[in-house]
Write a protein that holds these residues in place. Structure first.
Motif, PDB file in Angstrom:
ATOM      1  N   GLY A   1       0.788  -1.223   0.000  1.00  0.00           N
ATOM      2  CA  GLY A   1       0.000   0.000   0.000  1.00  0.00           C
ATOM      3  C   GLY A   1       0.817   1.267   0.000  1.00  0.00           C
ATOM      4  O   GLY A   1       0.288   2.357   0.232  1.00  0.00           O
ATOM      5  N   LEU A   2       2.113   1.134  -0.306  1.00  0.00           N
ATOM      6  CA  LEU A   2       2.990   2.306  -0.288  1.00  0.00           C
ATOM      7  C   LEU A   2       2.988   3.058  -1.608  1.00  0.00           C
ATOM      8  O   LEU A   2       3.439   4.209  -1.660  1.00  0.00           O
ATOM      9  CB  LEU A   2       4.426   1.878   0.054  1.00  0.00           C
ATOM     10  N   ILE A   3       2.523   2.409  -2.667  1.00  0.00           N
ATOM     11  CA  ILE A   3       2.420   3.067  -3.978  1.00  0.00           C
ATOM     12  C   ILE A   3       0.962   2.992  -4.434  1.00  0.00           C
ATOM     13  O   ILE A   3       0.494   1.924  -4.834  1.00  0.00           O
ATOM     14  CB  ILE A   3       3.325   2.400  -5.037  1.00  0.00           C
ATOM     15  N   PRO A   4       0.239   4.097  -4.346  1.00  0.00           N
ATOM     16  CA  PRO A   4      -1.151   4.079  -4.817  1.00  0.00           C
ATOM     17  C   PRO A   4      -1.208   4.047  -6.345  1.00  0.00           C
ATOM     18  O   PRO A   4      -0.287   4.511  -7.013  1.00  0.00           O
ATOM     19  CB  PRO A   4      -1.727   5.387  -4.272  1.00  0.00           C
ATOM     20  N   GLU A   5      -2.264   3.483  -6.878  1.00  0.00           N
ATOM     21  CA  GLU A   5      -2.502   3.436  -8.324  1.00  0.00           C
ATOM     22  C   GLU A   5      -1.318   2.834  -9.082  1.00  0.00           C
ATOM     23  O   GLU A   5      -0.795   3.425 -10.031  1.00  0.00           O
ATOM     24  CB  GLU A   5      -2.805   4.840  -8.859  1.00  0.00           C
ATOM     25  N   PHE A   6      -0.895   1.649  -8.649  1.00  0.00           N
ATOM     26  CA  PHE A   6       0.209   0.964  -9.309  1.00  0.00           C
ATOM     27  C   PHE A   6      -0.357  -0.006 -10.336  1.00  0.00           C
ATOM     28  O   PHE A   6      -1.162  -0.892 -10.013  1.00  0.00           O
ATOM     29  CB  PHE A   6       1.063   0.207  -8.285  1.00  0.00           C
ATOM     30  N   THR A   7       0.062   0.152 -11.582  1.00  0.00           N
ATOM     31  CA  THR A   7      -0.491  -0.634 -12.689  1.00  0.00           C
ATOM     32  C   THR A   7      -0.303  -2.131 -12.459  1.00  0.00           C
ATOM     33  O   THR A   7       0.795  -2.592 -12.149  1.00  0.00           O
ATOM     34  CB  THR A   7       0.175  -0.240 -14.016  1.00  0.00           C
ATOM     35  N   GLY A   8      -1.395  -2.860 -12.629  1.00  0.00           N
ATOM     36  CA  GLY A   8      -1.376  -4.308 -12.473  1.00  0.00           C
ATOM     37  C   GLY A   8      -1.736  -4.763 -11.083  1.00  0.00           C
ATOM     38  O   GLY A   8      -2.059  -5.937 -10.877  1.00  0.00           O
ATOM     39  N   ILE A   9      -1.700  -3.835 -10.118  1.00  0.00           N
ATOM     40  CA  ILE A   9      -2.050  -4.165  -8.741  1.00  0.00           C
ATOM     41  C   ILE A   9      -3.280  -3.371  -8.305  1.00  0.00           C
ATOM     42  O   ILE A   9      -4.334  -3.941  -8.057  1.00  0.00           O
ATOM     43  CB  ILE A   9      -0.873  -3.882  -7.775  1.00  0.00           C
ATOM     44  N   SER A  10      -3.135  -2.056  -8.238  1.00  0.00           N
ATOM     45  CA  SER A  10      -4.246  -1.206  -7.801  1.00  0.00           C
ATOM     46  C   SER A  10      -4.736  -0.267  -8.894  1.00  0.00           C
ATOM     47  O   SER A  10      -5.605   0.567  -8.655  1.00  0.00           O
ATOM     48  CB  SER A  10      -3.828  -0.395  -6.571  1.00  0.00           C
ATOM     49  N   ALA A  11      -4.166  -0.376 -10.068  1.00  0.00           N
ATOM     50  CA  ALA A  11      -4.604   0.406 -11.236  1.00  0.00           C
ATOM     51  C   ALA A  11      -4.615  -0.527 -12.447  1.00  0.00           C
ATOM     52  O   ALA A  11      -3.820  -1.471 -12.512  1.00  0.00           O
ATOM     53  CB  ALA A  11      -3.670   1.597 -11.471  1.00  0.00           C
TER      54      ALA A  11
END
Length: 201
Positions: free
Chosen positions: A152-162
């Motif tokens: 949860g340290l990188i918001p909007e990370f492609t493939g995970i949360s984006a």
């Protein structure tokens, strides 16, 4: 937008190609983080240069730290990032350089706009999908980004949360978990020769 500007026509793309003895185009590598895009792009650039062709690679190192250092990673900023990259890449291609871009470029609409920008001026645009299962990308994770994203340290990370929207009809589809860098470069070079963009290397 500025309104007090005037377009000054100069040499056409065909005229530049004739003088330089080379046609310009854009090779657009897209895929997840740690898919191998930059590694393939670097090897491809070197291979083309070693064979006497003008080529230049655009990626995060020379774009995010310079031209686009004012942009973050929100969807809006990602859109603008790709828009600027497309414009710069088209300028390189118009100069009859082989422009190689290496960016996640997660949104299909952004990549389609990049293609349309090139199509408008009859400049070839080759989309290369560097495909890798997300679990393989996570295992590679050279920068530790997936680990940070999972925490949860990188918001909007492609493939995970984006999201990452896969290309529907890329000119070239590479599976980087089963294809070596050397093989990937040769596949791209063979495609360029087959289409008449370069001589067989």
């Amino acid at each position: 937008m500025a309104t007090n500007i005037t377009w000054h026509p100069g040499l056409t793309h065909d005229e530049r190609s004739k003088f330089r003895g080379q046609g310009g185009l854009t090779i657009w590598l897209t895929g997840l983080s740690a898919s191998g895009k930059s590694t393939i792009a670097t090897a491809l650039e070197q291979h083309l240069l070693h064979n006497g062709l003008a080529a230049y690679r655009l990626d995060g190192d020379n774009i995010r730290f310079g031209l686009n250092k004012d942009l973050g990673f929100s969807e809006k900023d990602r859109n603008e990032n790709i828009r600027r990259i497309a414009e710069v890449s088209k300028l390189f291609a118009d100069s009859t350089t082989i422009s190689i871009t290496s960016f996640i470029s997660p949104y299909r609409a952004d990549r389609d706009q990049a293609r349309a920008l090139h199509d408008k001026d009859n400049i070839p645009f080759i989309e290369v999908y560097v495909d890798v299962p997300v679990e393989v990308a996570e295992q590679r994770d050279p920068k530790g980004l997936y680990k940070k994203a999972r925490a949860g340290l990188i918001p909007e990370f492609t493939g995970i949360s984006a999201p990452y929207e896969e290309p529907t009809k890329p000119e070239i589809h590479l599976h980087s978990d089963t294809t070596s860098v050397e093989e990937a470069v040769q596949i791209i070079v063979d495609y360029l020769a087959e289409k008449g963009y370069i001589k067989a290397l």
